[in-house]
Scaffold this active site. Structure first.
Site, PDB file in Angstrom:
ATOM      1  N   GLU A 258      -0.463  10.481  -3.737  1.00  0.00           N
ATOM      2  CA  GLU A 258      -1.033   9.321  -3.027  1.00  0.00           C
ATOM      3  C   GLU A 258      -1.443   9.673  -1.598  1.00  0.00           C
ATOM      4  OE1 GLU A 258       2.109   6.475  -3.546  1.00  0.00           O
ATOM      5  OE2 GLU A 258       1.448   5.937  -5.566  1.00  0.00           O
TER       6      GLU A 258
ATOM      7  N   LYS B 266       1.911  14.864  -1.761  1.00  0.00           N
ATOM      8  CA  LYS B 266       3.131  14.057  -1.762  1.00  0.00           C
ATOM      9  C   LYS B 266       4.069  14.441  -2.899  1.00  0.00           C
ATOM     10  CE  LYS B 266       4.560   9.193  -1.920  1.00  0.00           C
ATOM     11  NZ  LYS B 266       4.179   7.830  -2.303  1.00  0.00           N
ATOM     12  N   GLN B 267       3.491  14.625  -4.087  1.00  0.00           N
ATOM     13  CA  GLN B 267       4.316  14.907  -5.266  1.00  0.00           C
ATOM     14  C   GLN B 267       3.456  15.649  -6.283  1.00  0.00           C
ATOM     15  OE1 GLN B 267       4.036  10.504  -5.634  1.00  0.00           O
ATOM     16  NE2 GLN B 267       4.725  10.897  -7.717  1.00  0.00           N
TER      17      GLN B 267
ATOM     18  N   TRP C 158       4.934   3.518 -13.527  1.00  0.00           N
ATOM     19  CA  TRP C 158       4.768   4.610 -14.505  1.00  0.00           C
ATOM     20  C   TRP C 158       6.015   5.497 -14.526  1.00  0.00           C
ATOM     21  CZ3 TRP C 158       3.097  10.090 -13.434  1.00  0.00           C
ATOM     22  CH2 TRP C 158       3.300  10.457 -12.100  1.00  0.00           C
ATOM     23  N   ASP C 159       6.881   5.318 -13.544  1.00  0.00           N
ATOM     24  CA  ASP C 159       8.131   6.078 -13.481  1.00  0.00           C
ATOM     25  C   ASP C 159       8.883   6.015 -14.817  1.00  0.00           C
ATOM     26  OD1 ASP C 159       7.206   5.350 -10.937  1.00  0.00           O
ATOM     27  OD2 ASP C 159       9.188   5.399 -10.036  1.00  0.00           O
TER      28      ASP C 159
HETATM   29  C1  BGC Z   1       5.326   7.349  -5.831  1.00  0.00           C
HETATM   30  C2  BGC Z   1       4.846   6.792  -7.153  1.00  0.00           C
HETATM   31  C3  BGC Z   1       5.956   5.989  -7.775  1.00  0.00           C
HETATM   32  C4  BGC Z   1       6.481   4.924  -6.809  1.00  0.00           C
HETATM   33  C5  BGC Z   1       7.695   4.193  -7.341  1.00  0.00           C
HETATM   34  C6  BGC Z   1       5.801   6.203  -4.942  1.00  0.00           C
HETATM   35  O1  BGC Z   1       6.284   6.708  -3.742  1.00  0.00           O
HETATM   36  O2  BGC Z   1       4.289   8.037  -5.188  1.00  0.00           O
HETATM   37  O3  BGC Z   1       4.486   7.858  -8.013  1.00  0.00           O
HETATM   38  O4  BGC Z   1       5.500   5.378  -8.933  1.00  0.00           O
HETATM   39  O5  BGC Z   1       6.861   5.536  -5.606  1.00  0.00           O
HETATM   40  O6  BGC Z   1       8.766   5.077  -7.562  1.00  0.00           O
END
Ligand code: BGC
Length: 765
Positions: free
Chosen positions: A486, A596-597, A355-356
């Site tokens: 996550e 995490k984000q 989804w990035d």
């Molecule tokens: C992030 C995801 C991301 C993936 C790839 C993961 O660490 O939590 O949001 O899509 O990395 O960049």
């Protein structure tokens, strides 16, 4: 965090050889041209730690899934971007002693990646175990002007000896992927030939049957009298070993020309012919001219996408590094290609699409490239719709509902952690939102009816089945999801996921309304077996969906159980225990409040116009202190929100963290490859954060400010066929229209008519 890269506005420079940093530098100094990319491995032999990597766009291998406990619905394989042939290699030895920096005393070492012109240069002086001293200067490009071609010039000078040298340029397809699940090699040889005129290997991938021809030609000039040349072949490997005399103090230069040609673009029977043509033409043109045309191609890229920052070299270097990597990863000519989280700089994450792309990368390509580039990114998902429908079917959804994969190469899901594969479904929302983003930016309204609505209907059908009615609440709820954070899984009513689901339903309904009664829409309904009654359920969900809100704090609830957690700021984590994902058990992480984000804040960022500033502030002040930013995608969103809130220092801190993430190896993982997708986040942090750029109802808005650390900045965007330069200095903003046509623009919410070739000058707020 490391600090060994020299600060410079246009170059990435490393001085001194630190073997422990070699793999980090191999990532940082990578080169690419959208069609293939090469880590900064050495040309000559190196027996120290190294991650070899040459990646050819779109070529992947479905590596059989490896999990401890199989769960129904898991994909059979994980698609891996493949390490392909080593085309840069040249073994060098003097009197049978191999030149290998791991065995030498390195007296001088310098690497430079010149981002303006797109070349990598490595210089060193080394003493070999026998006492022979050599000096090397090697320059390399992945040609941006001829995207099949890579070329290098390798100059060696014997400093304190004369004697016999053996120089062996080669192509080696006998390579491995470090992340192979079963230590399997992924390439089979098809054919090969070693010849002084042109040597090549053609190999094919197991299972997917991609074929790639990699060929080379070289010439040696300067202080070298050739005595013999010997061709040699073995499976997947060809070389030409040249022996001759070298003289003390006299440099010799090897120029090597190579091409990577894949069956993505040519018939398998044509690969060798095309490869030979490309290599021989490149050799004919010569290294200097190839370099020149490559520099010109890079100049054109920078003309569209450069950002200039005055008064802060480290920030300047950071943003240019991010832009450089994005431009060399995806050039947008082919809608089958996408942007892997590591681009062409490493294998990790399979190199596939996440989804990035939609949530982070699209904004950069929208604003700095021709329309076709972003359109291809959006079309990529349209082309994968059938696979997304099959993916949803596999999980039990019906009636054409689509769940796009979390990770993919060809549309099939290849992620296999249940809490992400099955639950991190917010990705569907980002894919829907990208359709809106693209149309809103470029005004390509037809895209909606031609392609967009088909995807939107399928995603809306998924959301309509994924929610369920809670008798208890008398509302719809969405259970068992993982939000962008996550660090907690299988939660109920993740606000962000529910919010973006609602947004999708609403946008789809508006789209249907817009084309109501048209032949095209009726045809689409027929194709999809769509009954208008479906929209009644969508509307019912829109009117009755539960979205968690805490009245006391005035914040949206990340998920139902969030407030029951032991809430504490990140600053309470004892020293030495961060990043928590490298220091804590997974169990401890999942139960903690640490984020995490951006999660709730991801939604606030996306739908900011729905909220007043106080609401944004309350949510920011509640969630940000609990955020560990352990995803590279996190700081950019926070930089944008902090800018909006006038938190200049916080925005600057978050900006530097995203801009220099790899250069300073913040997360201690750059050796695996650069965080390419988050580099687009850096661009967003700059444009949407510092420059306050927005596109609302197809109109462009800016609210720039200057971080205290900077004297000024300027950047370029392309908007609706106009090329604009936005310049901010202390107290002043200028927007220049470098095209003939007028454009209405909002600056600090005041509307201006910006004439063709005209400019707006305004005081900074
Ligand atoms: C992030 C995801 C991301 C993936 C790839 C993961 O660490 O939590 O949001 O899509 O990395 O960049």
């Amino acid at each position: 965090m490391k600090n060994y890269i020299k600060h410079h506005p246009w170059s990435i420079i490393e001085e001194g050889f630190v073997p422990e940093y070699n793999q980090i530098s191999e990532s940082i100094f990578s080169l690419g041209n959208g069609m293939f990319g090469q880590r900064a491995n050495f040309e000559e032999q190196y027996s120290g730690e190294s991650l070899q990597g040459n990646y050819v766009a779109g070529v992947y291998y479905p590596d059989k899934t490896r999990v401890g406990w199989w769960k129904n619905g898991y994909p059979e394989y994980f698609a891996k971007v493949l390490n392909a042939a080593n085309w840069i290699g040249i073994h060098i030895s003097f009197e049978d002693e191999a030149l290998d920096l791991a065995t030498c005393e390195v007296e001088h070492f310098r690497r430079e990646l010149n981002m303006k012109e797109g070349w990598l240069k490595r210089e060193f002086t080394a003493k070999m175990p026998s006492g022979k001293r050599v000096k090397v200067e090697a320059t390399r490009i992945c040609s941006m002007a001829r995207t099949k071609v890579g070329a290098l010039s390798y100059q060696v000078t014997p400093l304190n000896f004369s004697g016999v040298a053996r120089i062996v340029p080669f192509v080696d397809f006998d390579v491995i992927n470090a992340d192979s699940n079963y230590d399997e090699k992924f390439w089979n040889e098809q054919h090969r030939k070693a010849s002084h005129d042109f040597s090549y290997v053609v190999a094919s991938t197991k299972k997917t049957d991609f074929w790639v021809a990699t060929g080379m030609k070289f010439n040696i000039s300067g202080g070298f009298s050739m005595e013999s040349a010997q061709e040699f072949e073995r499976e997947k490997y060809v070389e030409v070993a040249v022996t001759g005399r070298v003289e003390e103090g006299k440099p010799l230069t090897i120029e090597k020309y190579a091409a990577n040609i894949s069956s993505m673009y040519f018939a398998k029977t044509q690969l060798v012919e095309v490869c030979e043509k490309e290599v021989l033409e490149a050799a004919q043109v010569g290294f200097d001219k190839l370099l020149l045309e490559h520099k010109e191609a890079w100049a054109a890229k920078w003309q569209m996408s450069d950002i200039v920052i005055d008064g802060d070299v480290s920030a300047q270097q950071g943003i240019r590094f991010n832009i450089f990597q994005l431009n060399q990863t995806y050039t947008g000519e082919d809608e089958r290609l996408n942007i892997g989280p590591k681009g062409f700089t490493g294998e990790k994450y399979g190199g596939s699409t996440y989804w990035d792309t939609e949530a982070y990368c699209l904004a950069f390509y929208l604003a700095t490239s021709d329309k076709q580039v972003a359109r291809n990114l959006v079309l990529y998902r349209y082309k994968h719709l059938q696979k997304a429908i099959e993916n949803a079917q596999k999980l039990g959804f019906t009636n054409g509902a689509a769940l796009y994969p979390m990770v993919t190469m060809n549309g099939e899901e290849c992620h296999n952690e249940w809490e992400i594969t099955f639950e991190e479904i917010h990705r569907n929302g980002a894919i829907a939102y990208a359709i809106y983003d693209y149309i809103n930016y470029h005004g390509d309204e037809d895209y909606l009816i031609d392609y967009g609505l088909e995807v939107l209907i399928a995603i809306s059908r998924f959301w309509a089945q994924r929610v369920h009615w809670s008798k208890q609440k008398g509302q719809y709820v969405m259970h068992g999801v993982t939000g962008p954070n996550e660090y907690e899984n299988n939660v109920n009513n993740n606000w962000y996921t529910s919010k973006i689901a609602l947004w999708t339903l609403q946008y789809t309904l508006e789209g249907l309304q817009k084309y109501k009664g048209t032949t095209q829409l009726n045809e689409l309904f027929q194709k999809l077996n769509f009954k208008e009654a479906e929209t009644e359920k969508w509307q019912h969900i829109l009117d009755n969906m539960y979205l968690g809100y805490d009245e006391k704090r005035g914040v949206f609830l990340q998920q139902d159980g969030f407030l029951d957690k032991e809430l504490m700021p990140v600053s309470d984590i004892p020293a030495g225990q961060r990043p928590i994902n490298q220091n804590w058990s997974w169990d401890r992480i999942l139960r903690s409040c640490f984020i995490k984000q951006a999660d709730t804040l991801q939604g606030i960022y996306l739908f900011e116009d729905e909220f007043d500033l106080e609401t944004i502030e309350r949510n920011f002040d509640f969630y940000e202190p609990m955020t560990v930013h352990e995803s590279s995608l996190s700081p950019c969103v926070h930089a944008i929100l902090a800018s909006k809130l006038g938190r200049k220092e916080k925005a600057y801190e978050m900006y530097l963290r995203t801009a220099r993430l790899d250069l300073d190896d913040y997360n201690n993982d750059t050796e695996d490859g650069c965080h390419t997708t988050s580099m687009a986040g850096t661009w967003m942090a700059f444009a949407k954060g510092f420059a306050g750029m927005r596109v609302r109802s197809g109109e462009l808005y800016f609210s720039p400010y200057l971080p205290d650390h900077w004297d000024g900045y300027s950047f370029k965007i392309k908007f609706r066929e106009r090329n604009l330069t936005i310049k901010a200095t202390k107290g002043h903003v200028t927007i220049m229209n470098e095209s003939a046509d007028d454009l209405g623009i909002y600056l600090f919410d005041k509307k201006y008519e910006l004439a063709g070739n005209g400019k707006i000058d305004a005081p900074m707020n």
